[in-house]
Design an enzyme around this catalytic site. Structure first.
Site, mmCIF file in Angstrom:
data_model
loop_
_atom_site.group_PDB
_atom_site.id
_atom_site.type_symbol
_atom_site.label_atom_id
_atom_site.label_comp_id
_atom_site.label_asym_id
_atom_site.label_seq_id
_atom_site.Cartn_x
_atom_site.Cartn_y
_atom_site.Cartn_z
ATOM 1 N N CYS A 126 0.853 -1.184 0.000
ATOM 2 C CA CYS A 126 0.000 0.000 0.000
ATOM 3 C C CYS A 126 0.891 1.236 0.000
ATOM 4 O O CYS A 126 1.880 1.295 0.741
ATOM 5 C CB CYS A 126 -0.902 0.000 1.234
ATOM 6 S SG CYS A 126 -1.983 1.451 1.363
ATOM 7 N N HIS A 168 -9.052 -3.415 -2.494
ATOM 8 C CA HIS A 168 -8.073 -2.640 -1.726
ATOM 9 C C HIS A 168 -8.452 -1.160 -1.712
ATOM 10 O O HIS A 168 -8.485 -0.516 -0.645
ATOM 11 C CB HIS A 168 -6.687 -2.835 -2.340
ATOM 12 C CG HIS A 168 -5.590 -2.116 -1.642
ATOM 13 N ND1 HIS A 168 -4.555 -2.771 -1.000
ATOM 14 C CD2 HIS A 168 -5.326 -0.796 -1.481
ATOM 15 C CE1 HIS A 168 -3.723 -1.881 -0.478
ATOM 16 N NE2 HIS A 168 -4.173 -0.671 -0.767
ATOM 17 N N GLU A 169 -8.743 -0.602 -2.891
ATOM 18 C CA GLU A 169 -9.032 0.836 -2.970
ATOM 19 C C GLU A 169 -10.381 1.176 -2.352
ATOM 20 O O GLU A 169 -10.520 2.202 -1.681
ATOM 21 C CB GLU A 169 -8.950 1.314 -4.419
ATOM 22 C CG GLU A 169 -7.580 1.171 -5.054
ATOM 23 C CD GLU A 169 -6.459 1.801 -4.242
ATOM 24 O OE1 GLU A 169 -6.702 2.848 -3.595
ATOM 25 O OE2 GLU A 169 -5.350 1.257 -4.238
ATOM 26 N N HIS A 172 -10.198 1.438 1.410
ATOM 27 C CA HIS A 172 -9.658 2.708 1.904
ATOM 28 C C HIS A 172 -10.769 3.692 2.252
ATOM 29 O O HIS A 172 -10.645 4.483 3.194
ATOM 30 C CB HIS A 172 -8.758 3.348 0.839
ATOM 31 C CG HIS A 172 -7.318 2.977 0.943
ATOM 32 N ND1 HIS A 172 -6.568 3.213 2.074
ATOM 33 C CD2 HIS A 172 -6.476 2.400 0.043
ATOM 34 C CE1 HIS A 172 -5.327 2.790 1.873
ATOM 35 N NE2 HIS A 172 -5.244 2.297 0.651
#
Length: 217
Positions: A126, A168-169, A172
């Site tokens: 990351c 993953h994004e 966030h």
């Protein structure tokens, strides 16, 4: 200390990035905005401001370099991210990770749901945890609902490495970092990862570092 990531904070953070005249710094783990629920985009920015912010985020992602960047990673608590994966990889790596090129696109107010129960386990890093990587079990396929930069509602299915980037994004934007979902015994510095575990799959790392099999979805 209490942090109020409200509309006023969002406005100030966006103006700071747009007026800086240089690419923003990617904030690192420990910055409170990375642990906050990002605000939904509801028209807080003009079309021109949104387009400029997306342009800056793309330039920042590519300069890092990375395959995705969420607005909280540049200090902006907004449900906005850019994704792109055009990096060359070996045929062996591509096959083991089901990794195919991902053309640049923008996601606003995204939500994903697993498609099926299959999991894939791979190392990931990351830009907001610079210098480290760890193995994360992720859904091998997801359906993503989001708005694009023009406000059009879209739904797409992603598989393989593309599904990993999407998860993953999107994570966030809910205040989740990959380390929250990782096998912590797999955590490796970039140097140790390159020296010992930079394989297409994680079998050697699983054996050498002693972390478990994929967790049920």
């Amino acid at each position: 200390m209490t942090f109020a990531f409200d509309a006023a904070y969002l406005r100030s953070a966006v103006e700071s990035v747009l007026d800086a005249g240089e690419l923003p710094v990617i904030v690192q783990a420990g910055h409170p905005v990375l642990r906050a629920q990002a605000l939904p985009f509801t028209g807080q920015l003009t079309d021109t401001e949104l387009a400029r912010l997306i342009e800056i985020m793309v330039d920042t992602m590519r300069a890092a370099p990375g395959v995705g960047l969420a607005a909280p990673q540049i200090g902006i608590p907004l449900q906005l991210a850019v994704l792109e994966d055009q990096y060359p990889v070996s045929e062996e790596n591509a096959a083991a990770r089901a990794r195919e090129p991902l053309e640049l696109f923008t996601i606003i107010n995204p939500r994903y749901t697993p498609s099926g129960t299959e999991l894939a386990s791979h190392y990931e890093g990351c830009l907001s945890m610079s210098g480290w990587q760890a193995v994360v079990d992720r859904a091998a396929a997801v359906d993503l609902a989001y708005d694009d930069e023009y406000g059009t509602a879209r739904t797409r299915r992603f598989t393989g490495w593309q599904a990993r980037i999407v998860q993953h994004e999107t994570d966030h934007l809910g205040g989740t970092l990959y380390i929250d979902k990782a096998h912590t015994r797999s955590l490796a510095s970039n140097a140790e990862y390159s020296r010992n575990w930079a394989n297409p799959d994680v079998a050697a790392a699983r054996s050498g570092l002693g972390f478990g099999t994929p967790r049920p979805a």
